[in-house]
Design a protein around this motif. Structure first.
Motif, PDB file in Angstrom:
ATOM      1  N   GLY A 123       0.826  -1.201   0.000  1.00 44.89           N
ATOM      2  CA  GLY A 123       0.000   0.000   0.000  1.00 44.89           C
ATOM      3  C   GLY A 123       0.861   1.251   0.000  1.00 44.89           C
ATOM      4  O   GLY A 123       1.763   1.405  -0.824  1.00 44.89           O
ATOM      5  N   ARG A 124       0.611   2.122   0.944  1.00 46.99           N
ATOM      6  CA  ARG A 124       1.337   3.386   1.008  1.00 46.99           C
ATOM      7  C   ARG A 124       2.795   3.161   1.424  1.00 46.99           C
ATOM      8  O   ARG A 124       3.111   2.185   2.101  1.00 46.99           O
ATOM      9  CB  ARG A 124       0.648   4.330   2.004  1.00 46.99           C
ATOM     10  CG  ARG A 124      -0.749   4.767   1.565  1.00 46.99           C
ATOM     11  CD  ARG A 124      -1.535   5.424   2.680  1.00 46.99           C
ATOM     12  NE  ARG A 124      -1.943   4.465   3.704  1.00 46.99           N
ATOM     13  CZ  ARG A 124      -2.735   4.768   4.736  1.00 46.99           C
ATOM     14  NH1 ARG A 124      -3.193   6.011   4.878  1.00 46.99           N
ATOM     15  NH2 ARG A 124      -3.061   3.831   5.619  1.00 46.99           N
ATOM     16  N   ALA A 125       3.646   4.083   1.016  1.00 46.75           N
ATOM     17  CA  ALA A 125       5.066   3.994   1.357  1.00 46.75           C
ATOM     18  C   ALA A 125       5.658   5.393   1.332  1.00 46.75           C
ATOM     19  O   ALA A 125       5.081   6.324   0.755  1.00 46.75           O
ATOM     20  CB  ALA A 125       5.804   3.092   0.378  1.00 46.75           C
ATOM     21  N   MET A 126       6.815   5.539   1.959  1.00 46.13           N
ATOM     22  CA  MET A 126       7.504   6.825   1.936  1.00 46.13           C
ATOM     23  C   MET A 126       8.977   6.607   2.265  1.00 46.13           C
ATOM     24  O   MET A 126       9.393   5.504   2.604  1.00 46.13           O
ATOM     25  CB  MET A 126       6.869   7.832   2.915  1.00 46.13           C
ATOM     26  CG  MET A 126       6.825   7.399   4.368  1.00 46.13           C
ATOM     27  SD  MET A 126       8.281   7.889   5.343  1.00 46.13           S
ATOM     28  CE  MET A 126       8.154   9.663   5.376  1.00 46.13           C
ATOM     29  N   MET A 127       9.759   7.679   2.156  1.00 48.98           N
ATOM     30  CA  MET A 127      11.166   7.635   2.531  1.00 48.98           C
ATOM     31  C   MET A 127      11.505   8.905   3.296  1.00 48.98           C
ATOM     32  O   MET A 127      11.121  10.012   2.880  1.00 48.98           O
ATOM     33  CB  MET A 127      12.057   7.531   1.289  1.00 48.98           C
ATOM     34  CG  MET A 127      13.555   7.472   1.607  1.00 48.98           C
ATOM     35  SD  MET A 127      14.597   7.222   0.137  1.00 48.98           S
ATOM     36  CE  MET A 127      14.550   8.879  -0.584  1.00 48.98           C
ATOM     37  N   THR A 128      12.173   8.763   4.414  1.00 50.74           N
ATOM     38  CA  THR A 128      12.612   9.944   5.154  1.00 50.74           C
ATOM     39  C   THR A 128      13.802  10.565   4.429  1.00 50.74           C
ATOM     40  O   THR A 128      14.519   9.900   3.682  1.00 50.74           O
ATOM     41  CB  THR A 128      13.007   9.588   6.595  1.00 50.74           C
ATOM     42  OG1 THR A 128      14.114   8.668   6.579  1.00 50.74           O
ATOM     43  CG2 THR A 128      11.842   8.945   7.336  1.00 50.74           C
ATOM     44  N   ASN A 129      14.009  11.856   4.660  1.00 55.62           N
ATOM     45  CA  ASN A 129      15.069  12.547   3.926  1.00 55.62           C
ATOM     46  C   ASN A 129      15.703  13.624   4.797  1.00 55.62           C
ATOM     47  O   ASN A 129      15.624  14.812   4.506  1.00 55.62           O
ATOM     48  CB  ASN A 129      14.518  13.167   2.640  1.00 55.62           C
ATOM     49  CG  ASN A 129      15.616  13.753   1.765  1.00 55.62           C
ATOM     50  OD1 ASN A 129      16.782  13.383   1.890  1.00 55.62           O
ATOM     51  ND2 ASN A 129      15.260  14.680   0.904  1.00 55.62           N
ATOM     52  N   TRP A 130      16.353  13.200   5.879  1.00 54.02           N
ATOM     53  CA  TRP A 130      16.970  14.166   6.790  1.00 54.02           C
ATOM     54  C   TRP A 130      18.165  14.867   6.152  1.00 54.02           C
ATOM     55  O   TRP A 130      18.496  15.995   6.525  1.00 54.02           O
ATOM     56  CB  TRP A 130      17.374  13.465   8.091  1.00 54.02           C
ATOM     57  CG  TRP A 130      16.184  13.112   8.910  1.00 54.02           C
ATOM     58  CD1 TRP A 130      15.632  11.874   9.073  1.00 54.02           C
ATOM     59  CD2 TRP A 130      15.346  14.015   9.642  1.00 54.02           C
ATOM     60  NE1 TRP A 130      14.510  11.948   9.874  1.00 54.02           N
ATOM     61  CE2 TRP A 130      14.318  13.248  10.232  1.00 54.02           C
ATOM     62  CE3 TRP A 130      15.367  15.396   9.851  1.00 54.02           C
ATOM     63  CZ2 TRP A 130      13.321  13.813  11.024  1.00 54.02           C
ATOM     64  CZ3 TRP A 130      14.378  15.972  10.639  1.00 54.02           C
ATOM     65  CH2 TRP A 130      13.364  15.177  11.208  1.00 54.02           C
ATOM     66  N   GLY A 131      18.793  14.240   5.182  1.00 52.35           N
ATOM     67  CA  GLY A 131      19.891  14.911   4.501  1.00 52.35           C
ATOM     68  C   GLY A 131      19.427  16.112   3.711  1.00 52.35           C
ATOM     69  O   GLY A 131      20.186  17.058   3.486  1.00 52.35           O
ATOM     70  N   GLY A 132      18.158  16.098   3.283  1.00 55.19           N
ATOM     71  CA  GLY A 132      17.601  17.208   2.516  1.00 55.19           C
ATOM     72  C   GLY A 132      16.968  18.284   3.369  1.00 55.19           C
ATOM     73  O   GLY A 132      16.457  19.272   2.831  1.00 55.19           O
TER      74      GLY A 132
END
Length: 415
Positions: A340-349
């Protein structure tokens, strides 16, 4: 802006605790936060999956020493003790044999024996990879010692720094979210949000902090920004900081640990809630999964070190595809119909963070001690990178903020 006793920069765990400590000491303060929320790298959101999910820190490490743990208990947060042992180990698409799993666990034990006995002398190889080689550690042990623990590859980690980090057991996971717990802790603290401090003048009486909303004077400043933010000179210091302090920002680069949670419904893939699954691949392209925490429909993938930076550059769609492909390779292509839903964290950005947490370069572990020394008894630094044995943890950041605020209060009281 009215003058205050102390300016605190950054409303993460360290900044919030510093402000509360100053208030308890009867000192006036202003707390500035560049982002539009408090908590810093502690951030719980329900926007992605309809349930609380920690975009940032999630584990309450070292619960017996973590000030957030008794507060979570008092708030009746749902807590789960997580031993973080590898329950399922794969090499590419092949399940590891019992002998291979035993070899990995033996290598973990051997690594900590070597760490306890090892003394780094000047001129020695201070890279953790050198110690891992002596222990003949298989790749899986190296993955946890480097990218998953420190957010950096083992050849980029200082042995001295690694030795200084505490054993973080017991570790607890919370269903309501660690970020939500930090937000609860800081809810009564007045904060100027979306107000980055652009410059700190310290050749004046006290300090003067320049923001887009004006300049405020104080007797001292507590800076809790990450070393990467300071290395990029998001905050200008006038006059320039001493070379020792400025170099320390670069000697404590930010590691990276990226989360790739994917919703899997209608199946548990033969896995139990909170199982730990590690997939070892070539060139450190490894991925760890926390499986179905609290029996939620989530497989939470983690990649760390250089691979996490590469994944951030590739983007969320590529990251999600990588995770789903890995699961299909092991559990079969039918997994796709359960995704189903998914995401990616992006602390570098994130401009005002630029990474996960700090890890000292080999041969540069003294950078932490350098930044724990104030500049001209006016500028003080605090945060997870200055948390002693609890480095790289949210609880450690809070304790760092409290300790520095107490030192500032004592210094001002003595004048």
């Amino acid at each position: 802006m009215d003058d205050v006793d102390v300016v605190v920069i950054g409303a993460g765990s360290a900044g919030l605790s510093a402000a509360k400590t100053l208030r308890a000491a009867g000192l006036s303060f202003k707390l500035f936060e560049a982002m539009n929320r408090i908590g810093g790298r502690a951030w719980t959101s329900d926007q992605h999956f309809g349930v609380p999910f920690d975009i940032g820190c999630a584990w309450l490490h070292a619960a017996d020493r973590n000030p957030y743990f008794p507060e979570a208990q008092a708030a009746r947060w749902t807590l789960h003790h997580h031993d973080m042992n590898v329950d399922h180990l794969y090499y590419r698409n092949r399940k590891a044999s019992e002998d291979e799993e035993a070899a990995m666990k033996a290598a973990d034990i051997r690594l900590f024996e070597l760490l306890a006995a090892h003394e780094v002398s000047d001129g020695d190889d201070d890279r953790l990879s050198a110690l891992l080689a002596r222990g003949h550690a298989p790749r899986a042990a190296a993955t946890f010692a480097g990218p998953m623990d420190f957010g950096a590859d083992e050849d980029e980690i200082s042995i001295r720094d690694f030795q200084a980090a505490a054993d973080l057991e017991p570790n607890y996971f919370t269903k309501e979210g660690f970020g939500a717990l930090v937000a609860r802790f800081g809810a009564d603290v007045p904060v100027e949000l979306s107000t980055p401090v652009r410059k700190i003048l310290w050749d004046v009486p006290g300090v003067a902090c320049v923001t887009d909303r004006g300049t405020i004077r104080a007797k001292a400043a507590i800076v809790t920004a990450s070393p990467a933010v300071l290395a990029f000179e998001e905050i200008e210091f006038s006059p320039a900081l001493p070379d020792t302090h400025f170099a320390a920002f670069f000697d404590l680069p930010m590691g990276m640990l990226t989360k790739l949670p994917v919703e899997i419904s209608g199946t548990r893939l033969g896995l139990a809630p909170f199982d730990d699954l590690l997939i070892e691949r070539l060139a450190r392209h490894d991925i760890y999964f926390l499986c179905f925490p609290f029996d939620l429909d989530l497989m939470v993938g983690f990649v760390g070190g250089d691979f996490a930076w590469e994944m951030s550059a590739a983007g969320e769609a590529a990251g999600v595809d990588f995770v789903v492909d890995r699961l299909c390779a092991i559990f079969g292509s039918d997994v796709r119909k359960h995704v189903g839903r998914a995401m990616m964290t992006n602390w570098g950005g994130e401009r005002f963070v630029r990474g996960a947490y700090a890890a000292a370069r080999p041969g540069r572990s003294q950078a932490r001690a350098t930044l724990m020394q104030p500049v001209a008894e006016k500028i003080f630094f605090a945060g997870e990178h200055l948390a002693g044995p609890l480095m790289q943890t949210c609880g450690g950041a809070r304790l760092s903020g409290e300790a520095v605020a107490r030192a500032v209060a004592a210094q001002l009281a003595a004048k």
